[in-house]
Design a protein around this motif. Structure first.
Motif, PDB file in Angstrom:
ATOM      1  N   ILE A  61      -0.675  10.956   3.151  1.00 43.96           N
ATOM      2  CA  ILE A  61      -2.080  10.569   2.963  1.00 43.96           C
ATOM      3  C   ILE A  61      -2.672  10.280   4.329  1.00 43.96           C
ATOM      4  CG2 ILE A  61      -3.696   8.942   1.892  1.00 43.96           C
ATOM      5  CD1 ILE A  61      -2.243  10.288  -0.274  1.00 43.96           C
ATOM      6  N   SER A  62      -3.808  10.908   4.628  1.00 41.65           N
ATOM      7  CA  SER A  62      -4.468  10.634   5.900  1.00 41.65           C
ATOM      8  C   SER A  62      -4.963   9.196   5.949  1.00 41.65           C
ATOM      9  CB  SER A  62      -5.670  11.556   6.075  1.00 41.65           C
ATOM     10  OG  SER A  62      -5.244  12.879   6.236  1.00 41.65           O
ATOM     11  N   ILE A  63      -4.920   8.608   7.122  1.00 38.63           N
ATOM     12  CA  ILE A  63      -5.468   7.263   7.301  1.00 38.63           C
ATOM     13  C   ILE A  63      -6.974   7.406   7.401  1.00 38.63           C
ATOM     14  CG2 ILE A  63      -5.393   5.175   8.703  1.00 38.63           C
ATOM     15  CD1 ILE A  63      -2.649   6.170   9.749  1.00 38.63           C
ATOM     16  N   SER A  64      -7.730   6.582   6.665  1.00 33.79           N
ATOM     17  CA  SER A  64      -9.189   6.767   6.614  1.00 33.79           C
ATOM     18  C   SER A  64      -9.966   5.597   7.202  1.00 33.79           C
ATOM     19  CB  SER A  64      -9.636   6.997   5.164  1.00 33.79           C
ATOM     20  OG  SER A  64      -9.367   5.852   4.379  1.00 33.79           O
ATOM     21  N   GLY A  65      -9.270   4.661   7.877  1.00 30.33           N
ATOM     22  CA  GLY A  65      -9.962   3.484   8.399  1.00 30.33           C
ATOM     23  C   GLY A  65     -10.308   3.593   9.876  1.00 30.33           C
ATOM     24  N   GLU A  68      -9.744   0.987  15.516  1.00 31.71           N
ATOM     25  CA  GLU A  68      -9.864  -0.250  16.280  1.00 31.71           C
ATOM     26  C   GLU A  68      -9.581  -1.474  15.430  1.00 31.71           C
ATOM     27  OE1 GLU A  68     -10.657  -0.671  19.702  1.00 31.71           O
ATOM     28  OE2 GLU A  68      -9.943   1.393  19.492  1.00 31.71           O
ATOM     29  N   ARG A  69      -9.537  -1.286  14.132  1.00 33.17           N
ATOM     30  CA  ARG A  69      -9.369  -2.421  13.237  1.00 33.17           C
ATOM     31  C   ARG A  69      -7.886  -2.709  13.071  1.00 33.17           C
ATOM     32  NH1 ARG A  69     -11.404  -2.747   7.019  1.00 33.17           N
ATOM     33  NH2 ARG A  69     -10.828  -4.944   6.745  1.00 33.17           N
ATOM     34  N   THR A  70      -7.443  -3.872  13.498  1.00 31.98           N
ATOM     35  CA  THR A  70      -6.012  -4.143  13.525  1.00 31.98           C
ATOM     36  C   THR A  70      -5.533  -5.002  12.358  1.00 31.98           C
ATOM     37  OG1 THR A  70      -6.473  -6.024  14.945  1.00 31.98           O
ATOM     38  CG2 THR A  70      -5.860  -3.973  16.035  1.00 31.98           C
ATOM     39  N   ASP A  71      -6.451  -5.408  11.460  1.00 34.32           N
ATOM     40  CA  ASP A  71      -6.007  -6.311  10.394  1.00 34.32           C
ATOM     41  C   ASP A  71      -5.610  -5.571   9.119  1.00 34.32           C
ATOM     42  OD1 ASP A  71      -9.099  -7.234   8.776  1.00 34.32           O
ATOM     43  OD2 ASP A  71      -8.643  -5.500  10.033  1.00 34.32           O
ATOM     44  N   ARG A  72      -6.057  -4.346   8.947  1.00 35.77           N
ATOM     45  CA  ARG A  72      -5.793  -3.641   7.690  1.00 35.77           C
ATOM     46  C   ARG A  72      -5.509  -2.176   7.957  1.00 35.77           C
ATOM     47  NH1 ARG A  72      -8.578  -6.747   3.555  1.00 35.77           N
ATOM     48  NH2 ARG A  72      -7.689  -8.812   3.939  1.00 35.77           N
ATOM     49  N   LEU A  73      -4.645  -1.608   7.124  1.00 38.97           N
ATOM     50  CA  LEU A  73      -4.429  -0.165   7.093  1.00 38.97           C
ATOM     51  C   LEU A  73      -5.226   0.360   5.906  1.00 38.97           C
ATOM     52  CD1 LEU A  73      -2.812   2.419   7.919  1.00 38.97           C
ATOM     53  CD2 LEU A  73      -1.063   1.680   6.295  1.00 38.97           C
ATOM     54  N   VAL A  74      -6.067   1.354   6.152  1.00 34.84           N
ATOM     55  CA  VAL A  74      -6.958   1.828   5.091  1.00 34.84           C
ATOM     56  C   VAL A  74      -6.609   3.269   4.696  1.00 34.84           C
ATOM     57  CG1 VAL A  74      -9.361   2.204   4.420  1.00 34.84           C
ATOM     58  CG2 VAL A  74      -8.785   0.373   6.016  1.00 34.84           C
TER      59      VAL A  74
END
Lengths: 279, 368, 155
Positions: A61-65, A68-74
């Motif tokens: 699954i491609s990462i979609s977030g 620069e955001r280090t608190d969550r993997l989207v």
């Protein structure tokens, strides 16, 4: 009995779902963080992870977030089979396994100084959204940032609530659908029709294209026909993957492994391969 | 080079067992010579040879008692280094909120491969390149591979399906062994020339009864290998083959072979370098324990390239073309060499006798 | 004065910008500016196809009436898009409805007049045919991609 730290390449890391949002009838966006605490994995736009649902299987699954955001993997996931159905049925607070990130990245920085054109079809906007975020965070490094997005119908469009924010941040956003009823006030027609209407300078543009393979072939050909050099058009391919390590053999596309040599490829490199049926 | 007799071979095997190795070597089972656990030279196929042709494999008796008087059978050493089924991990959960990974994989036991042919040494090296020499080091393969002792054998016999000379992979073992043996049969007598390839091989050889071979005896060993090289059953012209295959995707030969190919996948099972796998996830009845296993797969299955409701390569033509193009062509792009070692197993074990050397030659011809 | 203004507008269009001046003059002589209000039909299926348009601003929807579904939108056309090619080919009847979705300004061309002029001046006919062939090919490609319904997945 002890919880294993992923010592082996094959071991997923447990990530807990912190937020779960339904994008369309069959697509969800999940926000995840490591179940045992610690840092969220860092990634480059275009990369993917292998997502494991307990007992059901593992899919790329491609990462979609936002990188620069280090608190969550989207992740934005569309239900397409048993494994994705199992993944999308895990509730908030539930745990999935994550391995990665893997694969090559969108060459966003190569577009600097010129126009960045992002052309997305359907779920293809999910792997491109990190590139868009990255570009908008450094908006001044580009002349234009153009998003061309096509979906099947208005109810299948992703991230519609973000479009105005992207426009405000300096993106020229065009959205079209293949079919619509009366309620839709926007363009109707395939995403390639947006190529003529969007304002960009093909000679200095870099294009990132993602969507169903047929859509990518038509769109890449259209970009090249309008003057974008093929080495500056980039596609993200998809193939059957079980390991993401280049060792199960399944994601081969002619001489390349999509999991490691891709999934992002320049159109110049793969155009002849795309034309071969059953390659 | 040391000259030894059969009893010394048994001393060698005993010494390996004493050092903790499980012995795996050629032995007869189910009408074929396979690689199974052996205990002594008594388990070797003494006095047997193999008759191989396209779609044919038979054992027959020799008129001597040579221990290694045959070529290769349906199995290869990949079965031990890259097993058909490997548990990757087990997991446990309590409801959806907990996921525990259980790593209870044991260290693989050390193995001594007895009687490895040169083609198979090259095949092992190609698997090393795939699993150890790429972007990621495969921990399962690495663990097994690091615990292997290799006793190679220089071939005294070539099957009609052999073409290692064309592929530059034999018949002489030139690397990758701890000890290499040549079986010499002359004037009704049988002895073995043994040379070490590593320090530990040298140490073991030193402890065996025997003596230094004479120049004439060494030359006798070389003649054995030369005769084997001259009696190759087949040839494959590798000149410009990767480029040819890349340009031949529409060659009518693919349609022709597709009419014969059953897509049974035998070739991929017997091939010593085919490495493709799939993954299976199984749970127990209560759904609290899950196991993830990596199992052998074949590019000839429809599921292999499954994507969005169908296989990318759904026709037999597409699948055969993929297998051959990968083996002889794109393997070069991916791993820097050919994927084929000329062992001929795919020719013998194809139920309809498709011959990789014949297909490669046919693709060179201009389409009519 | 009016004709020069039309010529100036023609030169700005992608369709006619590289025409030879004498052809430009001929075509301009067969063109007028046009406006449509939101909801107004530019043409209707079955009507006489004697005019074609180049949209200058606004959105036009190509639609057809499907029993039980009402007006079904096939495609929308926007600035610079050419609207209508049925004027080129017998029986010169529109195959679809075209409806303005918002106020539309366009250039309207007398197709019947241009058909006659093309009979006299084959070079003019060729220039028109070539341009319209490109438009038709481009629409056909887009329609084929639309037909493939690439975003639709089973299961």
């Amino acid at each position: 009995m002890a919880e294993a730290a992923p010592a082996s390449l094959f071991f997923p890391t447990a990530y807990r779902i912190r937020r779960r949002r339904r994008e369309t009838a069959d697509t969800w966006t999940l926000e995840l963080e490591p179940a045992a605490g610690g840092e969220v994995l860092r990634f480059a736009p275009g990369q993917f992870t292998m997502v494991y649902a307990f007992g059901a299987g593992e899919v790329p699954i491609s990462i979609s977030g936002d990188p620069e955001r280090t608190d969550r993997l989207v992740h934005t996931i569309r239900v397409a089979g048993a494994t994705t159905r199992a993944i999308c049925s895990v509730k908030r607070g539930g745990v999935l396994g994550i391995r990665g990130p893997y694969g090559t990245a969108w060459p966003v920085e190569r577009a600097e100084g010129g126009d960045l054109v992002i052309a997305a079809g359907g779920i293809g906007l999910a792997p491109l959204r990190p590139a868009l975020y990255t570009a908008l965070e450094r908006r001044d490094a580009f002349r234009r940032v153009v998003l061309l997005y096509g979906g099947r119908s208005p109810d299948q469009l992703l991230y519609t609530s973000e479009v105005e924010r992207w426009r405000a941040a300096g993106a020229d956003v065009h959205v079209t659908v293949d079919r619509a009823g009366d309620q839709w006030r926007g363009p109707v027609g395939v995403v390639t029709t947006l190529l003529e209407r969007a304002d960009f300078d093909p000679a200095t543009a870099t294009a990132l294209v993602c969507g169903p393979e047929v859509m990518m072939r038509f769109t890449a050909a259209g970009l090249v026909a309008s003057g974008v050099p093929p080495q500056r058009v980039h596609l993200s391919l998809e193939r059957n993957m079980k390991c993401a390590l280049g060792q199960c053999g399944r994601c081969q596309f002619g001489p390349v492994f999509v999991c490691g040599d891709g999934p992002v490829f320049s159109y110049e490199a793969i155009e002849p391969l795309l034309a071969v049926p059953e390659l | 080079m040391k000259l030894i007799e059969q009893p010394a071979l048994d001393r060698l095997l005993e010494a390996l067992v004493a050092r903790g190795y499980r012995l795996v070597g050629p032995t007869i089972a189910d009408g074929a010579i396979v690689y199974e656990e052996i205990r002594s030279t008594a388990d070797l196929p003494a006095g047997w040879t193999d008759e191989q042709e396209a779609g044919t494999y038979r054992l027959s008796r020799r008129d001597d008692d040579a221990l290694f008087g045959y070529a290769v059978g349906p199995q290869s050493w990949k079965r031990l280094l890259h097993p058909p089924s490997v548990t990757l991990f087990r997991a446990r959960r309590n409801g959806e909120a907990e996921l525990e990974l259980v790593d209870d994989t044991e260290e693989p036991e050390p193995m001594a491969f007895i009687g490895v042919r040169s083609c198979d040494l090259h095949a092992i090296a190609k698997l090393d390149r795939v699993f150890l020499g790429g972007r990621f080091v495969n921990p399962e393969y690495e663990a097994r591979r690091g615990r292997v002792f290799v006793v190679a054998v220089n071939c005294g016999v070539a099957a009609s399906t052999c073409f290692c000379v064309s592929m530059g992979t034999g018949p002489r073992a030139s690397f990758g062994y701890d000890i290499a043996l040549t079986e010499v049969l002359e004037d009704g007598r049988r002895h073995y020339l043994a040379e070490a390839g590593t320090e530990r091989g040298k140490e073991l050889l030193h402890g065996l009864p025997g003596r230094e071979a004479t120049v004439g005896e060494v030359e006798g060993g070389e003649r054995v290998v030369e005769r084997t090289a001259e009696s190759m059953g087949r040839h494959l012209d590798t000149e410009g083959l990767p480029e040819l295959l890349a340009e031949s995707r529409d060659h009518p030969r693919w349609d022709e072979v597709a009419e014969r190919c059953l897509t049974c996948g035998n070739c991929t099972m017997v091939c010593p370098t085919c490495f493709c796998t799939t993954v299976e996830d199984v749970t127990d009845l209560t759904g609290t324990e899950a196991e993830r296993r990596q199992v052998w797969d074949s590019c000839f299955t429809l599921d292999f390239s499954y994507l969005h409701g169908g296989g990318v390569r759904s026709s037999p033509r597409g699948r055969y073309r993929h297998w051959l193009t990968h083996k002889l062509g794109t393997w070069h792009d991916q791993f820097g060499s050919s994927g084929c070692v000329g062992c001929g197993r795919c020719i013998a074990w194809c139920p309809v006798g498709i011959d990789i050397t014949e297909e490669a030659a046919a693709l060179r011809e201009e389409p009519k | 004065m009016r004709i020069r203004t039309i010529e100036a507008l023609l030169v700005e269009t992608r369709l006619f910008s590289d025409l030879a001046p004498h052809h430009l003059e001929t075509i301009a002589g067969c063109a007028v500016t046009a406006r449509f209000d939101e909801g107004e039909y530019v043409f209707r299926e079955g009507g006489a196809a004697d005019t074609f348009y180049v949209i200058r601003s606004g959105t036009v929807a190509l639609e057809t009436h499907v029993p039980g579904q009402g007006a079904t939108r096939l495609m929308t056309l926007h600035d610079e898009d050419v609207l209508g090619w049925s004027w080129l080919f017998s029986p010169y009847r529109w195959h679809l409805d075209a409806r303005a979705l918002e106020p539309v300004r366009a250039l309207a061309f007398d197709g019947a007049c241009l058909r006659e002029k093309s009979v006299e001046d084959h070079d003019l006919g060729y220039e028109l045919m070539r341009r319209f062939a490109e438009v038709i090919v481009s629409r056909l490609q887009a329609t084929r991609l639309q037909l493939l319904d690439v975003y639709h997945h089973d299961g």
